[in-house]
Design an enzyme around this catalytic site. Structure first.
Site, PDB file in Angstrom:
ATOM      1  N   ASP A 210      -3.339  -8.431   8.838  1.00  0.00           N
ATOM      2  CA  ASP A 210      -2.020  -8.958   8.476  1.00  0.00           C
ATOM      3  C   ASP A 210      -1.193  -7.907   7.733  1.00  0.00           C
ATOM      4  O   ASP A 210      -1.675  -6.799   7.474  1.00  0.00           O
ATOM      5  CB  ASP A 210      -2.157 -10.233   7.639  1.00  0.00           C
ATOM      6  CG  ASP A 210      -2.657  -9.953   6.228  1.00  0.00           C
ATOM      7  OD1 ASP A 210      -3.397  -8.954   6.023  1.00  0.00           O
ATOM      8  OD2 ASP A 210      -2.324 -10.719   5.313  1.00  0.00           O
ATOM      9  N   GLU A 213      -2.679  -6.225   4.863  1.00  0.00           N
ATOM     10  CA  GLU A 213      -3.776  -5.305   5.204  1.00  0.00           C
ATOM     11  C   GLU A 213      -5.149  -5.819   4.811  1.00  0.00           C
ATOM     12  O   GLU A 213      -6.065  -5.045   4.567  1.00  0.00           O
ATOM     13  CB  GLU A 213      -3.552  -3.934   4.527  1.00  0.00           C
ATOM     14  CG  GLU A 213      -2.116  -3.488   4.499  1.00  0.00           C
ATOM     15  CD  GLU A 213      -1.925  -2.036   4.084  1.00  0.00           C
ATOM     16  OE1 GLU A 213      -1.931  -1.757   2.886  1.00  0.00           O
ATOM     17  OE2 GLU A 213      -1.787  -1.189   4.985  1.00  0.00           O
TER      18      GLU A 213
HETATM   19  C1  NOJ Z   1      -4.174  -2.079  -0.676  1.00  0.00           C
HETATM   20  C2  NOJ Z   1      -3.372  -2.940   0.244  1.00  0.00           C
HETATM   21  O1  NOJ Z   1      -2.254  -2.271   0.651  1.00  0.00           O
HETATM   22  C3  NOJ Z   1      -3.085  -4.250  -0.418  1.00  0.00           C
HETATM   23  O2  NOJ Z   1      -2.253  -5.045   0.367  1.00  0.00           O
HETATM   24  C4  NOJ Z   1      -4.369  -4.925  -0.656  1.00  0.00           C
HETATM   25  O3  NOJ Z   1      -4.182  -6.143  -1.304  1.00  0.00           O
HETATM   26  C5  NOJ Z   1      -5.287  -4.031  -1.477  1.00  0.00           C
HETATM   27  N1  NOJ Z   1      -5.401  -2.714  -0.916  1.00  0.00           N
HETATM   28  C6  NOJ Z   1      -6.651  -4.646  -1.587  1.00  0.00           C
HETATM   29  O4  NOJ Z   1      -7.239  -4.749  -0.315  1.00  0.00           O
HETATM   30  C1  NOJ Z   2       0.479  -3.108   0.028  1.00  0.00           C
HETATM   31  C2  NOJ Z   2       1.155  -4.176   0.815  1.00  0.00           C
HETATM   32  O1  NOJ Z   2       0.306  -5.277   0.867  1.00  0.00           O
HETATM   33  C3  NOJ Z   2       1.485  -3.707   2.209  1.00  0.00           C
HETATM   34  O2  NOJ Z   2       2.193  -4.696   2.870  1.00  0.00           O
HETATM   35  C4  NOJ Z   2       2.295  -2.440   2.165  1.00  0.00           C
HETATM   36  O3  NOJ Z   2       2.500  -1.974   3.457  1.00  0.00           O
HETATM   37  C5  NOJ Z   2       1.579  -1.372   1.338  1.00  0.00           C
HETATM   38  N1  NOJ Z   2       1.198  -1.887   0.055  1.00  0.00           N
HETATM   39  C6  NOJ Z   2       2.472  -0.157   1.123  1.00  0.00           C
HETATM   40  O4  NOJ Z   2       3.603  -0.531   0.395  1.00  0.00           O
END
Ligand code: NOJ
Ligand code: NOJ
Length: 487
Positions: A210, A213
């Site tokens: 999603d 990520e």
């Molecule tokens: C980094 C991701 O970009 C974020 O969306 C996620 O919640 C954390 N890692 C933990 O998996």
């Molecule tokens: C974490 C977020 O969950 C994700 O959607 C985003 O792409 C990355 N950070 C980078 O900003």
């Protein structure tokens, strides 16, 4: 922290003022003027910070870093999703530019972004297809462990570049480049948009990670942007004489619609963010996620398929808002819009996972503002509001306990000349403003937005100067302008 602390106090002071002028009720209050001034200033500052994230020194042209921070957290990458959302703002900047210099500046950014995107597509990656979520800032593949593929990426990139292609064709600028580099009518294709459309048209049935990520399965957000990419792309293909492809893309979009409908859960009265879960984050039990609202904002074509003002979307938005209202301590402040996070079970605190619990996000809170402005605009445009058994309570709650709210009945159609219609639209816009006031309350001293703000203290948290936070503030503000411009 020092400066944020100061802002915090200044802002608290401002709100005491706002409160008083509201109570005293001066017609053009100092407070609203101050809010308007803040909106103008914050839009200017947001643009400045957002531009700092585009091809900073030491990166190759076309790179958009998610945020300047290189450790805790390391966001110094070109994410396909974030960069598309940022470049969508740059297209509008290009359209609105007042001088030839500005026009050229934005145009160059867009050309670079398109060329860099094509290079991303040609770079071998671990995911093998075009769903690779992020690249290093020299254009090489990121080969670490990550949630891949993320199939919203190619769709978002196609949406944004299709918008750019249509604009250039309309202006008669660089049309040969458009036909070669953006959309080339060839199979196999060597152009960026058609590659994304082919990828999306052939892979939308597969599960992917999603937008956060974390979760693998079928996602409302991903599917909404895939559908839009395919329909927008089908129009472009038609315009460029690629008729067979045009038909094929639009057929895939129709098939997708059937699947998207399955996200609506009539027993719970909500749109579930993910169905057919098959890996990753196992603790999202509520099914509620701001990704659904963002999916409507980024994916709806306002063509009747999950439009912002439709009952299912409205219900989901209000349900989720209620959750966050109870969840975050900062929401005890009644005079501001509810601070919105990603989803209730979130435990990512902006630095690591599981150490603390999740927080409100700027892009989610601005997203709510944008969403409510858009609902209000849609009502205005339609000239009617249909009261249904599903939205009745919600419309009543919007009117608070005003005596008029008692007149509302399911089955009614409120027409634009009626007082209740006007009241509802006005209330919706006020609600939307409150979300931006929430953002204002937590913004850094010089207009900085990070990714999150702390659920208890309200201070900035997570990646500082996140490009997407600025982009979502700017688009919310533009949606507000559109609402007021609408007759
Ligand atoms: C980094 C991701 O970009 C974020 O969306 C996620 O919640 C954390 N890692 C933990 O998996
Ligand atoms: C974490 C977020 O969950 C994700 O959607 C985003 O792409 C990355 N950070 C980078 O900003």
């Amino acid at each position: 922290m020092m400066t944020s602390g100061l802002t915090f106090r200044l802002v608290v002071g401002t709100y005491i003022l706002v409160f008083f002028s509201l109570v005293v009720g001066s017609p053009i209050s100092h407070a609203s003027e101050e809010f308007e001034n803040w909106l103008t200033r914050q839009t200017r500052l947001s643009h400045q910070y957002l531009l700092n994230d585009i091809s900073p020194e030491g990166t190759v042209p076309g790179v958009v870093i998610a945020a300047p921070s290189k450790h805790s957290p390391d966001y110094y990458y070109h994410w396909i999703r974030d960069s598309a959302l940022v470049m969508d703002v740059i297209i509008s900047d290009y359209e609105k530019a007042m001088t030839p210099e500005d026009q050229q500046k934005y145009l160059k950014m867009l050309f670079d972004y398109a060329e860099f995107s094509r290079r991303n597509q040609e770079t071998p990656t671990r995911s093998g297809g075009l769903g690779e979520p992020k690249f290093n800032v020299d254009g090489s593949a990121f080969n670490g462990e990550w949630g891949r593929p993320q199939n919203d990426g190619p769709a978002l990139r196609a949406i944004v570049l299709t918008r750019f292609a249509k604009l250039l064709l309309k202006q008669g600028i660089n049309t040969t480049w458009v036909r070669q580099r953006l959309y080339d009518n060839q199979i196999p294709t060597h152009s960026v948009i058609k590659s994304d459309l082919e990828y999306t048209a052939y892979h939308w049935r597969e599960s992917s990670y999603d937008l956060w990520e974390e979760t693998r399965g079928q996602h409302f957000y991903t599917r909404m942007v895939q559908r839009r990419a395919l329909i927008d792309g089908s129009e472009l293909a038609h315009q460029l004489g690629d008729e067979g492809a045009s038909e094929w893309y639009s057929r895939q979009a129709k098939l997708l619609e059937v699947e998207i409908d399955h996200h609506w859960d009539p027993n719970q009265n909500q749109i579930n963010a993910t169905i057919d879960w098959d890996g990753g984050n196992p603790y999202k039990s509520s099914g509620l996620d701001v990704a659904v609202i963002l999916g409507v904002l980024h994916g709806s074509r306002l063509d009747g398929f999950f439009n912002p003002e439709q009952d299912q979307v409205l219900m989901t938005a209000f349900k989720l808002q209620k959750e966050f209202k109870n969840l975050f301590e900062v929401n005890r402040n009644e005079n501001l819009g509810v601070a919105i996070g990603r989803y209730p079970e979130d435990i990512y605190d902006g630095y690591s996972i599981g150490v603390q619990i999740g927080n409100p996000w700027f892009l989610a809170t601005s997203g709510y503002a944008e969403y409510f402005y858009r609902v209000a605009s849609q009502w205005k445009q339609a000239g009617e509001i249909r009261v249904t058994s599903i939205n009745l309570d919600l419309l009543k709650s919007l009117l608070k306990s005003s005596p008029e709210s008692q007149q509302l009945k399911a089955g009614q159609v409120l027409m634009s000349h009626q007082a209740l219609f006007q009241q509802l639209i006005g209330r919706m816009q006020e609600e939307a403003d409150l979300y931006l006031k929430r953002v204002q309350y937590h913004t850094g001293a010089d207009g900085q937005l990070s990714e999150q703000f702390n659920r208890v203290t309200g201070f900035l948290q997570g990646a500082p100067n996140l490009g997407w936070s600025y982009a979502s503030f700017i688009t919310a503000l533009w949606e507000r302008d559109r609402f007021f411009a609408e007759k």
